[in-house]
Design a protein around this motif. Structure first.
Motif, PDB file in Angstrom:
ATOM      1  N   PHE A  18       0.810  -1.209   0.000  1.00 35.28           N
ATOM      2  CA  PHE A  18       0.000   0.000   0.000  1.00 35.28           C
ATOM      3  C   PHE A  18       0.850   1.269   0.000  1.00 35.28           C
ATOM      4  CE2 PHE A  18      -3.081  -3.075   1.748  1.00 35.28           C
ATOM      5  CZ  PHE A  18      -4.132  -2.852   0.872  1.00 35.28           C
ATOM      6  N   SER A  19       2.116   1.146  -0.389  1.00 36.35           N
ATOM      7  CA  SER A  19       2.978   2.325  -0.460  1.00 36.35           C
ATOM      8  C   SER A  19       2.613   3.154  -1.693  1.00 36.35           C
ATOM      9  CB  SER A  19       4.446   1.896  -0.536  1.00 36.35           C
ATOM     10  OG  SER A  19       4.733   1.327  -1.796  1.00 36.35           O
ATOM     11  N   PRO A  20       2.902   4.469  -1.654  1.00 38.40           N
ATOM     12  CA  PRO A  20       2.595   5.337  -2.803  1.00 38.40           C
ATOM     13  C   PRO A  20       3.365   4.969  -4.066  1.00 38.40           C
ATOM     14  CG  PRO A  20       2.979   6.636  -0.818  1.00 38.40           C
ATOM     15  CD  PRO A  20       3.405   5.221  -0.498  1.00 38.40           C
ATOM     16  N   CYS A  21       4.425   4.153  -3.904  1.00 37.95           N
ATOM     17  CA  CYS A  21       5.232   3.767  -5.064  1.00 37.95           C
ATOM     18  C   CYS A  21       4.688   2.531  -5.777  1.00 37.95           C
ATOM     19  CB  CYS A  21       6.666   3.471  -4.635  1.00 37.95           C
ATOM     20  SG  CYS A  21       7.468   4.808  -3.756  1.00 37.95           S
ATOM     21  N   VAL A  22       3.850   1.756  -5.081  1.00 37.18           N
ATOM     22  CA  VAL A  22       3.411   0.476  -5.625  1.00 37.18           C
ATOM     23  C   VAL A  22       1.912   0.448  -5.906  1.00 37.18           C
ATOM     24  CG1 VAL A  22       3.214  -2.008  -5.195  1.00 37.18           C
ATOM     25  CG2 VAL A  22       5.284  -0.784  -4.514  1.00 37.18           C
ATOM     26  N   PHE A  23       1.114   0.801  -4.922  1.00 35.17           N
ATOM     27  CA  PHE A  23      -0.334   0.624  -5.038  1.00 35.17           C
ATOM     28  C   PHE A  23      -0.956   1.314  -6.247  1.00 35.17           C
ATOM     29  CE2 PHE A  23      -4.737   1.805  -3.971  1.00 35.17           C
ATOM     30  CZ  PHE A  23      -5.273   0.530  -3.817  1.00 35.17           C
ATOM     31  N   PRO A  24      -0.612   2.589  -6.539  1.00 32.93           N
ATOM     32  CA  PRO A  24      -1.244   3.247  -7.699  1.00 32.93           C
ATOM     33  C   PRO A  24      -0.925   2.569  -9.033  1.00 32.93           C
ATOM     34  CG  PRO A  24      -0.254   4.865  -6.235  1.00 32.93           C
ATOM     35  CD  PRO A  24       0.236   3.516  -5.780  1.00 32.93           C
ATOM     36  N   LEU A  25       0.151   1.765  -9.069  1.00 30.61           N
ATOM     37  CA  LEU A  25       0.537   1.100 -10.310  1.00 30.61           C
ATOM     38  C   LEU A  25      -0.157  -0.245 -10.512  1.00 30.61           C
ATOM     39  CD1 LEU A  25       4.397   1.743 -10.209  1.00 30.61           C
ATOM     40  CD2 LEU A  25       2.658   3.050 -11.441  1.00 30.61           C
ATOM     41  N   LEU A  26      -0.979  -0.661  -9.556  1.00 32.28           N
ATOM     42  CA  LEU A  26      -1.600  -1.983  -9.626  1.00 32.28           C
ATOM     43  C   LEU A  26      -2.408  -2.206 -10.909  1.00 32.28           C
ATOM     44  CD1 LEU A  26      -2.066  -4.718  -8.286  1.00 32.28           C
ATOM     45  CD2 LEU A  26      -4.039  -3.722  -7.108  1.00 32.28           C
ATOM     46  N   PRO A  27      -3.256  -1.268 -11.331  1.00 30.49           N
ATOM     47  CA  PRO A  27      -3.988  -1.509 -12.594  1.00 30.49           C
ATOM     48  C   PRO A  27      -3.051  -1.753 -13.771  1.00 30.49           C
ATOM     49  CG  PRO A  27      -4.966   0.322 -11.388  1.00 30.49           C
ATOM     50  CD  PRO A  27      -3.686  -0.010 -10.684  1.00 30.49           C
ATOM     51  N   ALA A  28      -1.935  -1.033 -13.816  1.00 36.13           N
ATOM     52  CA  ALA A  28      -0.973  -1.229 -14.906  1.00 36.13           C
ATOM     53  C   ALA A  28      -0.363  -2.628 -14.838  1.00 36.13           C
ATOM     54  CB  ALA A  28       0.122  -0.173 -14.836  1.00 36.13           C
ATOM     55  N   TYR A  29      -0.028  -3.084 -13.627  1.00 31.67           N
ATOM     56  CA  TYR A  29       0.527  -4.428 -13.476  1.00 31.67           C
ATOM     57  C   TYR A  29      -0.488  -5.488 -13.900  1.00 31.67           C
ATOM     58  CZ  TYR A  29       4.926  -3.372 -11.099  1.00 31.67           C
ATOM     59  OH  TYR A  29       6.192  -2.956 -10.805  1.00 31.67           O
ATOM     60  N   VAL A  30      -1.745  -5.299 -13.493  1.00 33.42           N
ATOM     61  CA  VAL A  30      -2.777  -6.290 -13.798  1.00 33.42           C
ATOM     62  C   VAL A  30      -3.019  -6.368 -15.300  1.00 33.42           C
ATOM     63  CG1 VAL A  30      -5.216  -6.880 -13.523  1.00 33.42           C
ATOM     64  CG2 VAL A  30      -3.887  -6.139 -11.544  1.00 33.42           C
ATOM     65  N   THR A  31      -3.145  -5.221 -15.962  1.00 35.39           N
ATOM     66  CA  THR A  31      -3.363  -5.236 -17.409  1.00 35.39           C
ATOM     67  C   THR A  31      -2.147  -5.805 -18.138  1.00 35.39           C
ATOM     68  OG1 THR A  31      -2.618  -2.925 -17.533  1.00 35.39           O
ATOM     69  CG2 THR A  31      -4.985  -3.312 -17.386  1.00 35.39           C
ATOM     70  N   HIS A  32      -0.953  -5.535 -17.614  1.00 34.07           N
ATOM     71  CA  HIS A  32       0.261  -6.071 -18.228  1.00 34.07           C
ATOM     72  C   HIS A  32       0.317  -7.586 -18.065  1.00 34.07           C
ATOM     73  CE1 HIS A  32       4.339  -5.385 -19.827  1.00 34.07           C
ATOM     74  NE2 HIS A  32       4.681  -6.429 -19.099  1.00 34.07           N
ATOM     75  N   LEU A  33      -0.088  -8.059 -16.891  1.00 32.79           N
ATOM     76  CA  LEU A  33      -0.066  -9.496 -16.625  1.00 32.79           C
ATOM     77  C   LEU A  33      -1.073 -10.261 -17.469  1.00 32.79           C
ATOM     78  CD1 LEU A  33       0.141  -9.706 -12.704  1.00 32.79           C
ATOM     79  CD2 LEU A  33       1.762 -10.730 -14.293  1.00 32.79           C
ATOM     80  N   THR A  34      -2.256  -9.704 -17.610  1.00 32.38           N
ATOM     81  CA  THR A  34      -3.368 -10.460 -18.176  1.00 32.38           C
ATOM     82  C   THR A  34      -3.738 -10.069 -19.598  1.00 32.38           C
ATOM     83  OG1 THR A  34      -4.977  -8.878 -17.290  1.00 32.38           O
ATOM     84  CG2 THR A  34      -4.352 -10.722 -15.864  1.00 32.38           C
ATOM     85  N   GLY A  35      -3.230  -8.918 -20.056  1.00 30.20           N
ATOM     86  CA  GLY A  35      -3.643  -8.430 -21.357  1.00 30.20           C
ATOM     87  C   GLY A  35      -5.023  -7.800 -21.322  1.00 30.20           C
ATOM     88  N   GLY A  36      -5.521  -7.521 -20.099  1.00 33.90           N
ATOM     89  CA  GLY A  36      -6.836  -6.894 -19.961  1.00 33.90           C
ATOM     90  C   GLY A  36      -6.772  -5.412 -20.303  1.00 33.90           C
ATOM     91  N   ARG A  37      -7.928  -4.736 -20.195  1.00 32.57           N
ATOM     92  CA  ARG A  37      -7.995  -3.315 -20.502  1.00 32.57           C
ATOM     93  C   ARG A  37      -8.955  -2.637 -19.532  1.00 32.57           C
ATOM     94  NH1 ARG A  37     -11.196  -6.134 -23.838  1.00 32.57           N
ATOM     95  NH2 ARG A  37     -13.317  -5.372 -24.225  1.00 32.57           N
ATOM     96  N   ILE A  38      -8.686  -1.371 -19.284  1.00 29.16           N
ATOM     97  CA  ILE A  38      -9.556  -0.590 -18.398  1.00 29.16           C
ATOM     98  C   ILE A  38     -10.717  -0.037 -19.212  1.00 29.16           C
ATOM     99  CG2 ILE A  38      -9.699   1.440 -16.914  1.00 29.16           C
ATOM    100  CD1 ILE A  38      -6.762   1.032 -16.234  1.00 29.16           C
ATOM    101  N   GLU A  39     -11.919  -0.387 -18.771  1.00 26.33           N
ATOM    102  CA  GLU A  39     -13.119   0.007 -19.511  1.00 26.33           C
ATOM    103  C   GLU A  39     -14.298   0.029 -18.554  1.00 26.33           C
ATOM    104  OE1 GLU A  39     -15.362  -2.413 -22.804  1.00 26.33           O
ATOM    105  OE2 GLU A  39     -13.548  -1.559 -23.694  1.00 26.33           O
ATOM    106  N   ASN A  40     -15.115   1.068 -18.643  1.00 27.72           N
ATOM    107  CA  ASN A  40     -16.304   1.201 -17.779  1.00 27.72           C
ATOM    108  C   ASN A  40     -15.940   1.160 -16.299  1.00 27.72           C
ATOM    109  OD1 ASN A  40     -18.020   1.264 -20.067  1.00 27.72           O
ATOM    110  ND2 ASN A  40     -18.052  -0.989 -20.131  1.00 27.72           N
ATOM    111  N   ALA A  41     -14.873   1.883 -15.926  1.00 29.12           N
ATOM    112  CA  ALA A  41     -14.430   2.027 -14.535  1.00 29.12           C
ATOM    113  C   ALA A  41     -14.073   0.689 -13.882  1.00 29.12           C
ATOM    114  CB  ALA A  41     -15.509   2.742 -13.713  1.00 29.12           C
ATOM    115  N   LYS A  42     -13.600  -0.253 -14.691  1.00 27.99           N
ATOM    116  CA  LYS A  42     -13.105  -1.515 -14.155  1.00 27.99           C
ATOM    117  C   LYS A  42     -12.153  -2.138 -15.170  1.00 27.99           C
ATOM    118  CE  LYS A  42     -16.910  -4.415 -15.866  1.00 27.99           C
ATOM    119  NZ  LYS A  42     -17.988  -5.359 -15.472  1.00 27.99           N
TER     120      LYS A  42
END
Length: 237
Positions: A18-42
């Motif tokens: 939950f540090s400011p250096c890691v937590f805000p980057l979580l969506p980027a890590y998840v999309t990078h890991l899974t090939g997903g995309r951010i759409e409709n606030a999720k």
């Protein structure tokens, strides 16, 4: 160094996530890991792939952290004759790291960071493990300070297995919120926005926990408390 050391390591892992250096980057890590995309606030992603790739990422950073813990413990065993000096130096450094995390110190050299980047999205379980290892090998300053504190604790532990277990606890502390929040943001990103408001306060809490740990190690009270708790310990190694 049983329950109390494990508690500090687990807490440090959770608060590192939950540090400011890691937590805000979580969506980027998840999309990078899974090939997903951010759409409709999720994050739009195949959840089976999310579970498997997240597990691979966790395995990756755990391998590196545990290897570092074993190395720190091994070096500590070699320098056993200087254990008291090592413990006092470790305690002092942990206090300094804690004050830095809490924002009460501003040493720029402690905030240098090293990151590894990959151009392509992670492909398969093996790619997820590699990405996790890259993350652990090039941690950001926030994670580095907490991790270094636990490594210093591992270097002053009695046995090699204690150092390994300390870093296993640290890895678990990061793994639990990583997995839970990753799943949550696949339904909604609102949770990210709410938690972001408290990151500075969590960083301060993390720092104060490290300061308390450093004071216990520096004063020698860590061993006394651990000895007293050994009769009730959940962890014996």
């Amino acid at each position: 160094m049983n329950d109390i050391g494990m508690f500090f390591a687990l807490a440090a892992g959770m608060l590192s996530f939950f540090s400011p250096c890691v937590f805000p980057l979580l969506p980027a890590y998840v999309t990078h890991l899974t090939g997903g995309r951010i759409e409709n606030a999720k994050i739009q992603v195949d959840r089976k792939k999310l579970y498997l790739r997240s597990f691979g990422f966790i395995m990756g950073f755990s391998i590196i952290f545990i290897a570092l813990g074993a190395s720190a413990s091994f070096i500590g065993k070699i320098l056993m004759n200087y254990r008291m000096i090592i413990m006092q130096a470790a305690g002092l450094l942990i206090i300094i790291f804690g004050l830095q995390m809490a924002g009460l110190l501003k040493f720029k050299f402690l905030m240098k960071e090293k990151r590894f980047h990959t151009e392509n999205k992670s492909k398969g379980m093996f790619g997820s493990v590699l990405l996790g290892m890259a993350f652990a090998s090039g941690w950001s300053p926030c994670v580095g300070l907490a991790l270094s504190s636990i490594l210093l604790l591992a270097s002053s532990s009695d046995t090699l297995s204690q150092g390994i277990f300390l870093l296993m606890a640290y890895s678990l502390g990061m793994a639990i919120p990583f997995f839970v929040i990753s799943v949550i943001i696949s339904y909604s990103l609102k949770t990210m926005r709410k938690i972001n408001k408290y990151l500075a306060k969590l960083a301060f809490v993390n720092g104060m926990i490290m300061v308390a740990l450093g004071m216990l190690v520096l004063s020698g009270q860590m061993q006394k408390i651990s000895a007293w708790l050994s009769a009730y310990s959940l962890f014996q190694f």
